[in-house]
Design an enzyme around this catalytic site. Structure first.
Site, PDB file in Angstrom:
ATOM      1  CG  HIS A  43      -1.959   0.805   1.312  1.00  0.00           C
ATOM      2  ND1 HIS A  43      -3.298   1.006   0.541  1.00  0.00           N
ATOM      3  CD2 HIS A  43      -2.078   2.439   1.864  1.00  0.00           C
ATOM      4  CE1 HIS A  43      -3.853   2.005   0.677  1.00  0.00           C
ATOM      5  NE2 HIS A  43      -3.342   2.736   1.582  1.00  0.00           N
ATOM      6  CB  SER A  88      -8.712   2.399  -3.454  1.00  0.00           C
ATOM      7  OG  SER A  88      -7.571   2.018  -3.030  1.00  0.00           O
ATOM      8  CG  HIS A  89     -10.755   4.078   2.485  1.00  0.00           C
ATOM      9  ND1 HIS A  89     -11.241   4.420   3.477  1.00  0.00           N
ATOM     10  CD2 HIS A  89      -9.265   3.996   2.780  1.00  0.00           C
ATOM     11  CE1 HIS A  89     -10.318   4.601   4.388  1.00  0.00           C
ATOM     12  NE2 HIS A  89      -9.175   4.424   4.089  1.00  0.00           N
ATOM     13  CG  HIS A  91      -8.532  -4.164   1.319  1.00  0.00           C
ATOM     14  ND1 HIS A  91      -7.853  -3.438   0.407  1.00  0.00           N
ATOM     15  CD2 HIS A  91      -8.369  -5.500   1.075  1.00  0.00           C
ATOM     16  CE1 HIS A  91      -7.581  -4.219  -0.498  1.00  0.00           C
ATOM     17  NE2 HIS A  91      -7.636  -5.528  -0.280  1.00  0.00           N
ATOM     18  CG  ASN A 533      -4.881   4.533  -4.393  1.00  0.00           C
ATOM     19  OD1 ASN A 533      -5.947   4.088  -4.431  1.00  0.00           O
ATOM     20  ND2 ASN A 533      -4.003   4.157  -3.251  1.00  0.00           N
ATOM     21  CB  SER A 535      -6.415  -0.802  -4.497  1.00  0.00           C
ATOM     22  OG  SER A 535      -7.020  -1.607  -3.633  1.00  0.00           O
TER      23      SER A 535
END
Lengths: 749, 250
Positions: A43, A88-89, A91, A533, A535
């Protein structure tokens, strides 16, 4: 103390541990191991993706800030820059949808105001399993409420986005959030620590035990025990962030600030090391000065906490009082926790005693980089093979059946109106919203100028699954086309690359292909990537999502009042199709919704044609020659035409050419109506402007023809002179307008 | 004239009201920090939308303790025009400047969209330029706009003609289908008995420019410009026209 179990729990491989020992010249203690583990996590370090990301084009005369800072920035004239990024968020949102999504919004907003920009808009790209599958509604409802709860409260309008449903996301939904802000170009601030002896300040919420190892969690696959990871999801406080936003922007108006960075993933660890590394300096802090929400926290916990709404500032020596006074005004406490040093080390003390000492370089520039093996998945051959002749439908087309097929597609949740969702977002606060959600790209005027910014986030992950290279090209082309349809010239792009486990060669192949495709499309359309980003590990129980490289594009309209929306404006306008359809059904919404298959190859994409088309539509909008413009993509021309009629209370009478893609006319009709050939835009124009529109198209080398007129209350489409679709607009609009809303209102009743 | 726009730390429509007053109406405006104790030379006070103190407790519940509130109460007691928009309305309720309370929206969801409201009363400083029965298209954006008052208060509100705006259909029909949040009697905005303090959930400042899709909110802000220019204490006008229905209050 540090054995194989401890290493495994930290996601550190034996090889990596060996390197850590090499850097330190000794065994690390547990705090140091924790710091390495988060900074070297996928990450934070991009260790699997970096070699590929390097190939993306990031430069252009308009680029003010490329990748590597908290966000990218492009010049928009008048001495201003648009600062934007997507993140991204995924998880956290799967584990705890409301807080996961809320803190995703909070995180990306901090990235924008950290650069000295006032955030003016949000978009989101959401993906879930089939809407009727167990659990999807709960996830969707939670994620939407979380986005609304945070964005509405802090007062940043959510002006658009995309929401798609596919069974591949059932165990791993995607929540990608985009934020854009405006800064004076000369006032852009970076995340650097420099000037030996300058004090390092901590501002914002207190540090708790929440979110410890969030970055590590986001760097592993999920399984049935993932719910146990709930403590690793943080809780958001939009009011605290609002205070931080206002106070930081006020501090930035002074000369007191050297650098600033938010504490997002990997918290205090990441902000101290990255700021030191960028400034070529060291940072020394004492964790006993860090405001703590809980008692008895260890240096390990304090350094790894991902508590939200915290910022790290490097302040000019002598300006401490000025900075403290501003934070005091906003009822925030700026606490001095350390200072900038000359030795390039991250030094962490606890009440004066050194508890961790690591060269910054080892944590950032020297972090591991892997060129992981790639292999084209063998199963792709089968997936790409589409036999249209084998589709189980009748040979002779009839209007009633085709009407039903169109209604079915319009009612598919991925195509249907997202009003139930965006109505929960405050999309008008800040009074800049020129084009409302659901009407095309989001368009926000830039106060103090005549200009507006248009923005869109897009990806068709079915295409990316069937051909990741071509699919990623489509993602960029479609986002840019949507921005162009609003009348704006695309200036820059940000990406959010959502993929499965990179340690699997087939996934890594998808990733490499997608980045390659994205890069080539960016180069062809002259749209640089300014940040983004990655992910990875989007897998549950070993099943990966479709590769989903979401692309956000930002464009500039010199005159806000020339912005276009998708809707027809009134009756008696000519409908003109720019571009040509070839009946390409591979990976289409038609195949997925009507036949339940994801097969074939995505539509072809000629980037030179795409570029010509986008330049044409921007010019037509600027000259006010067209009154509406709508991109023709998911669901094809029939769906695009229907959407032009919806919310407009006007119908359309259209004649199009047939295509020949099979031996049966029903399939040929489906190709003409629902084929998803790229580089097409439906525009409407006053009859008197049609000659000028066609002349411009000819000059641009873009095929264009009048396909009908607006007016009446029906949507009628004839193919080669034979009526294929004939519906009341209201009848067509019903399933489209209610598909999502009805599924939720029934639950309440 | 000068608009005083009060800024609570969680206000987020403060700049929008300021923009409408200065850029659209061409009037002066000042942002008044909630820790101030004076409204300086404001001729009209706007309590803007937002989440004044985060509103984790109850919307507006903490704002009434802000240091600026006594000055606002004194200003209102002198008959000065006060408009609370959205969170500002909620704050007026919590601080007792207007009667009633806000509940969560009937469907328990935040709702943002353009809606229609009918002007019921034109003898307030914020509606004097409108026609009685005029339908305005103005956006809402709230999660707690479900206005509630008990039967006594409600009947007093109605008999005193204190309901200034009601949610309605595009043609002006007041019915449940046009009610976005469950408010009693479709209340979208009310005034105090003296008629100088008005609270409303819709956002007139979001409907002041054609570029943003409509200008129906202008009539509300221009009304108060007129009222202040007329110089007369707006409350005087109100008292004369509503004497007949004025009744003693608690």
């Amino acid at each position: 103390m540090i054995d194989a179990t401890v290493l495994e729990r930290h996601g550190v491989t034996p090889d990596e541990y060996h390197r850590i020992v090499g850097f330190l010249g000794r065994e690390p203690n547990i705090t140091e191991l924790g710091i390495f583990s988060v900074m070297w996590s996928e990450h934070c370090s991009y260790k699997s993706s970096r070699v590929h990301l390097r190939t993306l084009p990031t430069e252009g005369p308009q680029v003010v800030q490329g990748p590597g800072e908290n966000a990218g920035a492009v010049d928009i004239g008048n001495g201003l820059a648009a600062v934007f990024k997507i993140e991204s968020h995924n998880h956290p949102s799967f584990i705890e949808p409301y807080q996961g999504a809320a803190t995703g919004v909070g995180g990306i907003i901090r990235d924008i105001f950290t650069m000295g920009a006032r955030p003016i808009g949000l978009l989101n790209s959401l993906r879930f399993g089939a809407l009727d599958a167990p659990g999807t509604k709960r996830l969707l409802e939670g994620v939407v409420a979380g986005i609304a709860g945070y964005g509405n409260s802090i007062g940043i309008p959510t002006v658009g986005g995309e929401v798609a449903f596919d069974p591949c996301y059932a165990g791993n939904p995607l929540v990608n959030v985009f934020c854009i802000g405006i800064a004076k170009t000369s006032d852009i601030i970076k995340g650097v620590a420099s000037g030996v002896g300058n004090p390092v300040y901590y501002v914002g919420a207190k540090t708790g035990r929440d979110g410890i190892h969030g970055a590590t969690m986001a760097s592993a696959e999920f399984d049935e025990r993932s719910a146990e990871k709930r403590p690793a999801v943080q809780v958001g406080d939009p009011f605290m962030e609002k205070l931080l936003l206002e106070a930081c922007l006020e501090v930035m108006q002074t000369d007191a600030l050297i650098g600033i960075q938010d504490m997002g993933a990997a918290g205090l660890t990441c902000s101290t090391t990255e700021m030191g590394s960028r400034g070529g300096a060291g940072v020394e802090i004492d964790v006993s000065h860090v405001p703590q929400r809980e008692t008895g926290m260890t240096p390990y916990e304090i350094m790894l906490s991902e508590s939200q709404e915290r910022m790290l500032l490097v302040v000019k020596k002598g300006c401490e009082a000025e900075v403290e006074r501003i934070f005091e005004k906003w009822d925030l406490h700026a606490v001095r926790i350390g200072e900038v040093t000359a030795d390039g080390m991250l030094r962490v003390k606890e009440r004066g005693a050194v508890v961790a000492e690591i060269p910054n370089r080892a944590l950032t520039d020297e972090a591991p980089v892997y060129r992981r093996p790639t292999e084209r998945p063998a199963s792709l051959e089968t997936a790409q093979t589409l036999d249209l002749e084998a589709l189980p439908i009748a040979s002779a087309p009839d209007v009633a059946t085709t009407n039903r097929v169109l209604l079915l597609i319009l009612g598919s949740p991925s195509i249907a109106s997202k009003r139930w969702i965006y109505r929960q977002y405050d999309h008008m606060v800040q009074t800049n919203t020129v084009v409302l959600p659901g009407m095309g790209a989001g368009v926000l005027r830039v106060k103090g100028t005549d200009a507006a910014l248009a923005m869109s986030v897009d990806c068709n992950s079915r295409y990316c699954y069937l051909d990741p290279r071509l699919g990623a090209m489509h993602a960029l082309a479609e986002a840019a086309r949507n921005v162009a349809c609003a009348g704006a010239r695309p200036l820059g792009a940000t990406n959010c690359l959502n993929f499965g486990n990179p340690e699997k060669p087939a996934i890594m192949w998808q990733f490499a292909q997608a980045v390659e495709g994205l890069g080539s499309a960016c180069r062809a359309l002259s749209i640089p990537i300014t940040g983004g980003n990655v992910s990875l590990y989007n897998e549950t129980d070993g099943k990966a999502i479709f590769p989903t490289p979401v692309v956000g594009v930002v464009g500039l309209l010199p005159h806000a009042d020339r912005a276009l929306g998708r809707r027809f404006v009134g009756p008696d306008d000519a409908i003109v199709l720019l571009g040509e359809g070839h009946g390409e059904l591979g990976g289409s919404e038609y195949l997925a919704t009507v036949h339940g298959i994801v097969k074939g190859t995505p539509p072809s994409l000629d980037l030179d044609k795409e570029r010509a088309l986008q330049t044409l539509i921007v010019g037509l909008a600027d000259s006010r020659l067209v009154r509406s413009a709508h991109d023709c993509s998911d669901g094809g021309l029939a769906v695009a035409l229907a959407e032009c009629c919806f919310d407009a209370r006007v119908g359309a009478d259209v004649q199009i050419d047939g295509v020949r893609v099979s031996s049966r006319d029903t399939i040929n009709d489906a190709g003409a109506l629902f084929g998803e050939s790229a580089s097409r835009i439906v525009v409407s124009a006053r009859a008197s402007d049609v000659p000028a529109v066609l002349a411009r198209a000819t000059a641009a080398g873009v095929p264009a023809r009048v396909i009908g007129n607006t007016g009446g209350g029906r949507l009628r489409i004839a193919i080669g002179g034979r009526t294929a679709v004939d519906l009341q607009v209201e009848e067509a609009e019903r399933p489209w307008a209610s598909a999502i809303a009805d599924r939720f209102t029934q639950r309440v009743a | 004239m000068t608009f005083g726009v009060v800024v609570f730390p969680g206000s987020n429509c403060d700049h929008d009201a300021y923009h409408a007053a200065t850029q659209v109406l061409g009037e002066r405006a000042e942002l008044v920090w909630h820790k101030d104790t004076s409204l300086h030379d404001a001729d009209v006070v706007i309590l803007p939308g937002g989440f004044a103190h985060g509103d984790y407790l109850r919307t507006g519940a903490m704002a009434r303790f802000s240091p600026i509130m006594p000055a606002i109460k004194a200003f209102a007691d002198r008959g000065g025009p006060v408009l609370g928009i959205c969170n500002g309305f909620q704050i007026l309720l919590e601080s007792g400047l207007l009667p009633g309370a806000m509940l969560r929206n009937r469907e328990l969801k935040y709702r943002c969209e353009h809606l229609y409201i009918r002007v019921e009363q034109t003898d307030t400083p914020f509606s004097r330029r409108a026609q009685a029965g005029q339908v305005l298209r103005i956006p809402i954006g709230h999660g707690e706009g479900n206005y509630y008052a008990d039967a006594d208060v409600l009947s007093r509100l109605e008999s005193n003609r204190q309901v200034v705006f009601r949610y309605c259909s595009p043609s002006g029909q007041v019915d449940d289908a046009a009610n976005p949040n469950g408010s009693v009697h479709n209340v979208a905005g009310i005034c105090n008995q003296r008629r100088n303090v008005v609270g409303m959930m819709p956002h007139p400042e979001r409907a002041c420019e054609r570029l943003l899709g409509g200008t129906d909110g202008l009539v509300i802000l221009q009304s108060v410009v007129d009222a202040v220019a007329a110089g007369a204490n707006p409350a005087d006008v109100a008292t004369t026209s509503s004497t007949a229905s004025t009744s003693p209050t608690r």
